[in-house]
Design a protein around this motif. Structure first.
Motif, short mmCIF file in Angstrom:
data_model
loop_
_atom_site.label_atom_id
_atom_site.label_comp_id
_atom_site.label_asym_id
_atom_site.label_seq_id
_atom_site.Cartn_x
_atom_site.Cartn_y
_atom_site.Cartn_z
N GLY A 193 -9.35 9.86 3.51
CA GLY A 193 -10.74 9.56 3.22
C GLY A 193 -11.64 10.76 2.96
O GLY A 193 -12.82 10.59 2.66
N GLY A 194 -11.10 11.97 3.06
CA GLY A 194 -11.91 13.16 2.89
C GLY A 194 -12.01 13.62 1.45
O GLY A 194 -11.67 12.88 0.52
N PRO A 195 -12.45 14.85 1.25
CA PRO A 195 -12.55 15.41 -0.11
C PRO A 195 -11.20 15.87 -0.63
O PRO A 195 -10.16 15.62 -0.02
CB PRO A 195 -13.51 16.59 0.10
CG PRO A 195 -13.26 17.02 1.51
CD PRO A 195 -12.97 15.76 2.28
N GLY A 196 -11.21 16.57 -1.75
CA GLY A 196 -10.00 17.19 -2.27
C GLY A 196 -8.99 16.20 -2.80
O GLY A 196 -9.32 15.25 -3.52
N ALA A 197 -7.73 16.41 -2.43
CA ALA A 197 -6.64 15.55 -2.90
C ALA A 197 -6.83 14.11 -2.44
O ALA A 197 -6.47 13.16 -3.16
CB ALA A 197 -5.30 16.09 -2.41
N ALA A 249 0.83 -1.20 0.00
CA ALA A 249 0.00 0.00 0.00
C ALA A 249 0.86 1.25 0.00
O ALA A 249 2.02 1.23 0.44
CB ALA A 249 -0.93 0.01 1.22
N VAL A 250 0.30 2.32 -0.49
CA VAL A 250 0.94 3.64 -0.48
C VAL A 250 -0.04 4.62 0.15
O VAL A 250 -1.22 4.65 -0.22
CB VAL A 250 1.32 4.10 -1.89
CG1 VAL A 250 1.85 5.54 -1.88
CG2 VAL A 250 2.37 3.16 -2.50
N THR A 251 0.43 5.41 1.10
CA THR A 251 -0.40 6.44 1.72
C THR A 251 -0.20 7.75 0.98
O THR A 251 0.93 8.19 0.76
CB THR A 251 -0.04 6.62 3.21
OG1 THR A 251 -0.36 5.41 3.91
CG2 THR A 251 -0.82 7.76 3.82
N VAL A 252 -1.31 8.37 0.61
CA VAL A 252 -1.29 9.64 -0.12
C VAL A 252 -1.88 10.72 0.78
O VAL A 252 -3.02 10.59 1.26
CB VAL A 252 -2.09 9.55 -1.43
CG1 VAL A 252 -2.05 10.90 -2.17
CG2 VAL A 252 -1.52 8.44 -2.33
N PHE A 253 -1.11 11.77 1.04
CA PHE A 253 -1.56 12.91 1.82
C PHE A 253 -1.88 14.08 0.88
O PHE A 253 -1.33 14.18 -0.20
CB PHE A 253 -0.48 13.36 2.81
CG PHE A 253 -0.02 12.29 3.76
CD1 PHE A 253 -0.93 11.55 4.49
CD2 PHE A 253 1.34 12.04 3.95
CE1 PHE A 253 -0.50 10.58 5.38
CE2 PHE A 253 1.78 11.08 4.83
CZ PHE A 253 0.85 10.33 5.55
N PRO A 271 10.28 5.52 0.72
CA PRO A 271 10.37 6.82 0.04
C PRO A 271 9.25 7.76 0.46
O PRO A 271 8.13 7.34 0.75
CB PRO A 271 10.25 6.45 -1.44
CG PRO A 271 9.49 5.17 -1.45
CD PRO A 271 9.91 4.44 -0.22
N ILE A 272 9.58 9.04 0.48
CA ILE A 272 8.61 10.09 0.70
C ILE A 272 8.69 11.02 -0.50
O ILE A 272 9.71 11.67 -0.73
CB ILE A 272 8.88 10.87 2.00
CG1 ILE A 272 8.89 9.92 3.20
CG2 ILE A 272 7.85 11.98 2.19
CD1 ILE A 272 9.32 10.58 4.49
N VAL A 273 7.62 11.09 -1.27
CA VAL A 273 7.61 11.84 -2.52
C VAL A 273 6.73 13.08 -2.35
O VAL A 273 5.60 12.99 -1.84
CB VAL A 273 7.07 10.99 -3.68
CG1 VAL A 273 7.10 11.79 -4.99
CG2 VAL A 273 7.88 9.70 -3.83
N GLN A 318 4.07 1.23 2.17
CA GLN A 318 5.43 1.02 1.66
C GLN A 318 6.04 2.32 1.13
O GLN A 318 7.22 2.36 0.81
CB GLN A 318 5.43 -0.02 0.53
CG GLN A 318 5.49 -1.46 1.01
CD GLN A 318 4.17 -1.92 1.61
OE1 GLN A 318 3.14 -1.90 0.94
NE2 GLN A 318 4.19 -2.33 2.85
N ALA A 319 5.23 3.37 1.06
CA ALA A 319 5.71 4.66 0.59
C ALA A 319 4.69 5.72 0.97
O ALA A 319 3.53 5.41 1.27
CB ALA A 319 5.92 4.65 -0.93
N PHE A 320 5.14 6.98 0.94
CA PHE A 320 4.27 8.11 1.23
C PHE A 320 4.39 9.11 0.07
O PHE A 320 5.49 9.43 -0.35
CB PHE A 320 4.68 8.80 2.53
CG PHE A 320 4.87 7.87 3.69
CD1 PHE A 320 3.78 7.35 4.37
CD2 PHE A 320 6.15 7.49 4.09
CE1 PHE A 320 3.96 6.48 5.43
CE2 PHE A 320 6.33 6.61 5.15
CZ PHE A 320 5.23 6.10 5.82
N VAL A 321 3.26 9.59 -0.40
CA VAL A 321 3.26 10.61 -1.44
C VAL A 321 2.43 11.79 -0.94
O VAL A 321 1.29 11.61 -0.50
CB VAL A 321 2.67 10.10 -2.77
CG1 VAL A 321 2.72 11.20 -3.83
CG2 VAL A 321 3.44 8.87 -3.25
N CYS A 322 3.01 12.99 -1.00
CA CYS A 322 2.33 14.19 -0.52
C CYS A 322 1.99 15.10 -1.69
O CYS A 322 2.89 15.60 -2.38
CB CYS A 322 3.21 14.96 0.47
SG CYS A 322 3.41 14.13 2.05
N LEU A 323 0.72 15.33 -1.88
CA LEU A 323 0.25 16.39 -2.76
C LEU A 323 0.18 17.68 -1.95
O LEU A 323 0.24 17.64 -0.71
CB LEU A 323 -1.13 16.02 -3.31
CG LEU A 323 -1.15 14.87 -4.31
CD1 LEU A 323 -2.51 14.19 -4.32
CD2 LEU A 323 -0.79 15.36 -5.70
#
Length: 257
Positions: free
Chosen positions: A106-110, A69-73, A194-196, A163-168
């Motif tokens: 789980g919210g709106p937006g990104a 899994a990848v967590t997207v912020f 990785p943190i992208v 396994q990774a984090f991606v920040c918008l």
């Protein structure tokens, strides 16, 4: 127009007359007796600890079979059609096509955009919501959703299964999640995932400040800022995520590959 406002307490949805809403997080952390009293909990800290434990148990149980899994912020204030919303949607789609489950707040937006992209590509889409004083709820693109009462339980779940984090691009909440992940990686509390950071124009000022202030003045170790990967390309972000799995050497990744 209704004079009621809606809030969430874990899985419970509450409607009440307009007025101050106190969350359980606030009740736990605020030392003012009047704030604690407004929650009508009627329990002490020892009993509250069991409720916190139950949230961990529920979260671990629900997410135990997630797999890669990848967590997207990212911000809840991004709208469909905007640059970063569409970038998040493309990211979610690419992660799903690469075999990753997408986890967001789980919210709106990104958050919605990444969940939407994953769902549209036939992938797994998870949303970890949080009790807030105002209505938010989980977006319509979440397949598996959990509403948490406590921020620190929710943040553990973001990290535990990724396994990774991606920040918008985002605001204070995104920065909080970014720096918690960065601290855990820097201190070795989690494997060097990785943190992208997606969005060069948005993030470059922060990265420059980290390098020119923190690193230059010895507040962090040389190379710590390089734990962050800054790019405008979703393809580059996907490459970094694929190549920097657990135990990988982040220093050898070429995002332009």
């Amino acid at each position: 127009m209704s004079d009621k406002i809606t809030s969430y307490r874990g899985a419970v949805r509450i409607k009440r007359s307009k007025g101050p809403v106190v969350t359980l997080d606030q009740s736990l952390l605020d030392t003012q007796a009047e704030v604690r009293d407004r929650t009508n909990e009627g329990v002490g800290d020892a009993w509250r600890a069991l409720r916190i434990q139950s949230e961990f148990v529920e979260g671990f149980g629900a997410l135990s079979r997630v797999g890669r899994a990848v967590t997207v912020f990212g911000s809840a204030r991004t709208h469909p059609g905007e640059k970063y919303y569409e970038m998040g949607r493309e990211l979610g789609r690419g992660l799903a096509e690469s075999g990753f489950t997408v986890i967001t707040g789980g919210g709106p937006g990104a958050m919605e955009s990444a969940n939407r992209g994953a769902t549209e590509a036939g992938g797994k889409s998870i949303g970890l919501g949080i009790e807030l004083p105002h209505e938010q709820g989980l977006n319509d693109w979440v397949d598996l959703g959990i509403n948490f009462r406590y921020f620190f339980v929710r943040k553990t779940m973001f990290v535990r299964y990724a396994q990774a984090f991606v920040c918008l691009p985002g605001g204070f909440g995104t920065l909080d999640e970014l720096f918690e992940a960065l601290t855990l990686v820097q201190t070795g509390k989690v494997t060097r995932f990785p943190i992208v950071l997606l969005g060069v124009d948005y993030w470059s000022g922060l990265v420059d400040w980290l390098r020119n202030r923190l690193e230059a003045e010895g507040m962090v170790s040389p190379g710590d800022v390089d734990l962050l990967h800054l790019t405008d390309s979703v393809d580059d972000a996907l490459h970094i995520v694929r190549e920097c799995g657990p135990g990988g050497d982040l220093g050898e990744v070429d995002p332009a590959k």
